[in-house]
Design a protein around this motif. Structure first.
Motif, PDB file in Angstrom:
ATOM      1  N   GLY A  15      -0.747  -0.475  -2.314  1.00 22.40           N
ATOM      2  CA  GLY A  15      -1.782   0.686  -2.230  1.00 22.40           C
ATOM      3  C   GLY A  15      -3.151  -0.075  -1.772  1.00 22.40           C
ATOM      4  N   GLY A  16      -3.072  -1.331  -1.546  1.00 20.39           N
ATOM      5  CA  GLY A  16      -4.341  -1.923  -1.177  1.00 20.39           C
ATOM      6  C   GLY A  16      -4.342  -2.215   0.219  1.00 20.39           C
ATOM      7  N   SER A  17      -5.539  -2.889   0.927  1.00 21.19           N
ATOM      8  CA  SER A  17      -5.766  -3.119   2.080  1.00 21.19           C
ATOM      9  C   SER A  17      -6.108  -4.483   2.452  1.00 21.19           C
ATOM     10  CB  SER A  17      -7.348  -2.320   2.744  1.00 21.19           C
ATOM     11  OG  SER A  17      -6.804  -0.857   2.319  1.00 21.19           O
ATOM     12  N   LEU A  18      -5.679  -5.140   3.495  1.00 23.75           N
ATOM     13  CA  LEU A  18      -6.244  -6.227   4.080  1.00 23.75           C
ATOM     14  C   LEU A  18      -6.488  -6.026   5.769  1.00 23.75           C
ATOM     15  CD1 LEU A  18      -3.478  -8.717   2.875  1.00 23.75           C
ATOM     16  CD2 LEU A  18      -6.001  -8.473   2.292  1.00 23.75           C
ATOM     17  N   ARG A  19      -7.454  -6.895   6.185  1.00 24.41           N
ATOM     18  CA  ARG A  19      -7.588  -7.067   7.464  1.00 24.41           C
ATOM     19  C   ARG A  19      -7.369  -8.228   8.087  1.00 24.41           C
ATOM     20  NH1 ARG A  19     -13.313  -4.908  10.638  1.00 24.41           N
ATOM     21  NH2 ARG A  19     -13.028  -6.010  12.646  1.00 24.41           N
ATOM     22  N   GLY A  68       0.162   5.333  10.817  1.00 29.01           N
ATOM     23  CA  GLY A  68      -0.662   5.985   9.793  1.00 29.01           C
ATOM     24  C   GLY A  68      -1.363   5.335   9.200  1.00 29.01           C
ATOM     25  N   ARG A  69      -0.735   4.007   8.770  1.00 27.96           N
ATOM     26  CA  ARG A  69      -1.270   3.018   7.824  1.00 27.96           C
ATOM     27  C   ARG A  69      -2.094   1.903   8.538  1.00 27.96           C
ATOM     28  NH1 ARG A  69       2.124   0.372   4.594  1.00 27.96           N
ATOM     29  NH2 ARG A  69       3.902   0.201   6.216  1.00 27.96           N
ATOM     30  N   PHE A  70      -1.536   1.366   9.580  1.00 23.66           N
ATOM     31  CA  PHE A  70      -2.127   0.223  10.385  1.00 23.66           C
ATOM     32  C   PHE A  70      -2.774   0.620  11.508  1.00 23.66           C
ATOM     33  CE2 PHE A  70       1.315  -3.318   8.966  1.00 23.66           C
ATOM     34  CZ  PHE A  70       1.029  -3.160   7.284  1.00 23.66           C
ATOM     35  N   THR A  71      -3.951  -0.208  11.903  1.00 25.67           N
ATOM     36  CA  THR A  71      -4.617  -0.020  13.080  1.00 25.67           C
ATOM     37  C   THR A  71      -5.051  -1.164  13.640  1.00 25.67           C
ATOM     38  OG1 THR A  71      -5.959   1.889  11.949  1.00 25.67           O
ATOM     39  CG2 THR A  71      -6.712   1.232  13.990  1.00 25.67           C
ATOM     40  N   ILE A  72      -4.656  -1.384  15.027  1.00 25.67           N
ATOM     41  CA  ILE A  72      -4.983  -2.517  15.939  1.00 25.67           C
ATOM     42  C   ILE A  72      -6.081  -2.414  16.696  1.00 25.67           C
ATOM     43  CG2 ILE A  72      -3.237  -1.820  17.540  1.00 25.67           C
ATOM     44  CD1 ILE A  72      -2.491  -4.762  18.143  1.00 25.67           C
ATOM     45  N   PHE A  73      -6.964  -3.189  16.958  1.00 25.58           N
ATOM     46  CA  PHE A  73      -8.204  -3.209  17.647  1.00 25.58           C
ATOM     47  C   PHE A  73      -8.589  -4.436  18.107  1.00 25.58           C
ATOM     48  CE2 PHE A  73     -11.171  -3.968  14.532  1.00 25.58           C
ATOM     49  CZ  PHE A  73     -10.789  -3.713  13.259  1.00 25.58           C
ATOM     50  N   LYS A  74      -9.294  -4.233  19.151  1.00 25.50           N
ATOM     51  CA  LYS A  74      -9.944  -5.989  19.787  1.00 25.50           C
ATOM     52  C   LYS A  74     -11.367  -5.685  19.175  1.00 25.50           C
ATOM     53  CE  LYS A  74      -7.031  -6.340  23.717  1.00 25.50           C
ATOM     54  NZ  LYS A  74      -6.717  -6.470  25.260  1.00 25.50           N
ATOM     55  N   ASP A  75     -11.959  -6.738  18.838  1.00 22.58           N
ATOM     56  CA  ASP A  75     -13.414  -6.889  18.477  1.00 22.58           C
ATOM     57  C   ASP A  75     -14.023  -7.759  19.660  1.00 22.58           C
ATOM     58  OD1 ASP A  75     -15.857  -7.565  17.216  1.00 22.58           O
ATOM     59  OD2 ASP A  75     -15.122  -7.182  15.470  1.00 22.58           O
ATOM     60  N   GLY A  76     -14.850  -7.340  20.540  1.00 17.62           N
ATOM     61  CA  GLY A  76     -15.251  -8.133  21.320  1.00 17.62           C
ATOM     62  C   GLY A  76     -16.449  -9.044  20.794  1.00 17.62           C
ATOM     63  N   ALA A  77     -16.915  -8.758  19.932  1.00 18.80           N
ATOM     64  CA  ALA A  77     -18.231  -9.538  19.383  1.00 18.80           C
ATOM     65  C   ALA A  77     -17.588 -10.930  18.839  1.00 18.80           C
ATOM     66  CB  ALA A  77     -18.890  -8.736  18.229  1.00 18.80           C
ATOM     67  N   ASP A  86      -3.695  -0.884   5.833  1.00 17.95           N
ATOM     68  CA  ASP A  86      -4.211   0.049   4.650  1.00 17.95           C
ATOM     69  C   ASP A  86      -2.866   0.651   4.066  1.00 17.95           C
ATOM     70  OD1 ASP A  86      -6.803   1.712   6.708  1.00 17.95           O
ATOM     71  OD2 ASP A  86      -7.034  -0.006   4.962  1.00 17.95           O
ATOM     72  N   ASN A  87      -3.150   0.955   2.553  1.00 18.08           N
ATOM     73  CA  ASN A  87      -1.926   1.542   1.829  1.00 18.08           C
ATOM     74  C   ASN A  87      -0.543   0.675   2.036  1.00 18.08           C
ATOM     75  OD1 ASN A  87      -0.308   3.444   0.246  1.00 18.08           O
ATOM     76  ND2 ASN A  87       0.001   4.829   1.852  1.00 18.08           N
ATOM     77  N   LEU A  88      -0.707  -0.516   1.728  1.00 11.91           N
ATOM     78  CA  LEU A  88       0.029  -1.538   1.811  1.00 11.91           C
ATOM     79  C   LEU A  88       1.320  -1.329   0.836  1.00 11.91           C
ATOM     80  CD1 LEU A  88      -2.134  -4.673   2.802  1.00 11.91           C
ATOM     81  CD2 LEU A  88      -0.140  -4.001   4.055  1.00 11.91           C
ATOM     82  N   ARG A  89       2.477  -1.791   1.232  1.00 13.87           N
ATOM     83  CA  ARG A  89       3.687  -1.653   0.372  1.00 13.87           C
ATOM     84  C   ARG A  89       4.124  -2.976   0.239  1.00 13.87           C
ATOM     85  NH1 ARG A  89       6.031   3.147   4.371  1.00 13.87           N
ATOM     86  NH2 ARG A  89       4.563   4.677   4.185  1.00 13.87           N
ATOM     87  N   HIS A  90       5.224  -3.011  -0.784  1.00 14.75           N
ATOM     88  CA  HIS A  90       5.724  -4.446  -0.983  1.00 14.75           C
ATOM     89  C   HIS A  90       6.582  -4.785   0.239  1.00 14.75           C
ATOM     90  CE1 HIS A  90       7.884  -7.533  -3.008  1.00 14.75           C
ATOM     91  NE2 HIS A  90       9.064  -7.065  -2.655  1.00 14.75           N
ATOM     92  N   GLY A  91       7.072  -4.021   1.055  1.00 10.99           N
ATOM     93  CA  GLY A  91       7.999  -3.845   2.359  1.00 10.99           C
ATOM     94  C   GLY A  91       7.108  -4.572   3.302  1.00 10.99           C
ATOM     95  N   ASP A  92       5.843  -4.687   3.316  1.00 10.93           N
ATOM     96  CA  ASP A  92       4.773  -5.256   4.272  1.00 10.93           C
ATOM     97  C   ASP A  92       4.677  -6.654   4.196  1.00 10.93           C
ATOM     98  OD1 ASP A  92       2.957  -2.328   3.877  1.00 10.93           O
ATOM     99  OD2 ASP A  92       4.552  -2.747   5.550  1.00 10.93           O
ATOM    100  N   THR A  93       5.214  -7.215   3.077  1.00 10.72           N
ATOM    101  CA  THR A  93       5.261  -8.666   2.675  1.00 10.72           C
ATOM    102  C   THR A  93       5.731  -9.641   3.729  1.00 10.72           C
ATOM    103  OG1 THR A  93       5.140  -8.371   0.347  1.00 10.72           O
ATOM    104  CG2 THR A  93       5.999 -10.556   1.315  1.00 10.72           C
ATOM    105  N   ALA A  94       5.172 -10.427   4.508  1.00  7.86           N
ATOM    106  CA  ALA A  94       5.714 -11.243   5.555  1.00  7.86           C
ATOM    107  C   ALA A  94       4.583 -12.203   6.162  1.00  7.86           C
ATOM    108  CB  ALA A  94       6.092 -10.468   6.610  1.00  7.86           C
TER     109      ALA A  94
END
Length: 126
Positions: A15-19, A68-77, A86-94
């Protein structure tokens, strides 16, 4: 020489988030050599799978299990490719990897990318 360095991984509860960030060095994020960029992930003993990708026009693609849970984007700065998870699940472990190339026809094909980072570990506890 193009170099990709990932960071931002760690341990989080379900349920947590990481960037995640993939900082590009040796060139700029807008260089034609790395026009197509993506995030992949891999669990030991399994194939590396595509998670999300972004093309030069800003069009994004996502694996069905992260839509719906992950967002990919470029940060030019920061000269980086980021992945907000967001809304991470155990199955996202990798182990998560950043990838890039001049042109990619099928975004989720590992062999399509020449440039890779060393990876950053994401662990989600249930």
């Amino acid at each position: 020489q193009v170099r990709l360095v990932e960071s931002g991984g760690g341990s989080v509860q379900s349920g947590g988030s990481l960037r995640l960030s993939c900082v590009v060095s040796g060139t700029s994020i807008g260089d034609l050599k790395i026009d197509y960029m993506a995030w992949f992930r891999q669990i030991p003993g399994k194939e590396r799978e595509g998670v999300a990708a972004i093309n030069p026009d800003g069009k994004t693609d996502y694996a069905d299990n992260v839509k719906g849970r992950f967002t990919i984007f470029k940060d030019g700065a920061k000269n980086s490719l980021d992945l907000q998870m967001d809304n991470l699940r155990h199955g996202d472990t990798a182990m998560y990897y950043c990838a890039a190339d001049r042109y990619v026809a099928i975004w989720h094909k590992r062999v399509a990318y020449d440039y890779w980072g060393q990876g950053t570990q994401v662990t989600v506890s249930s």
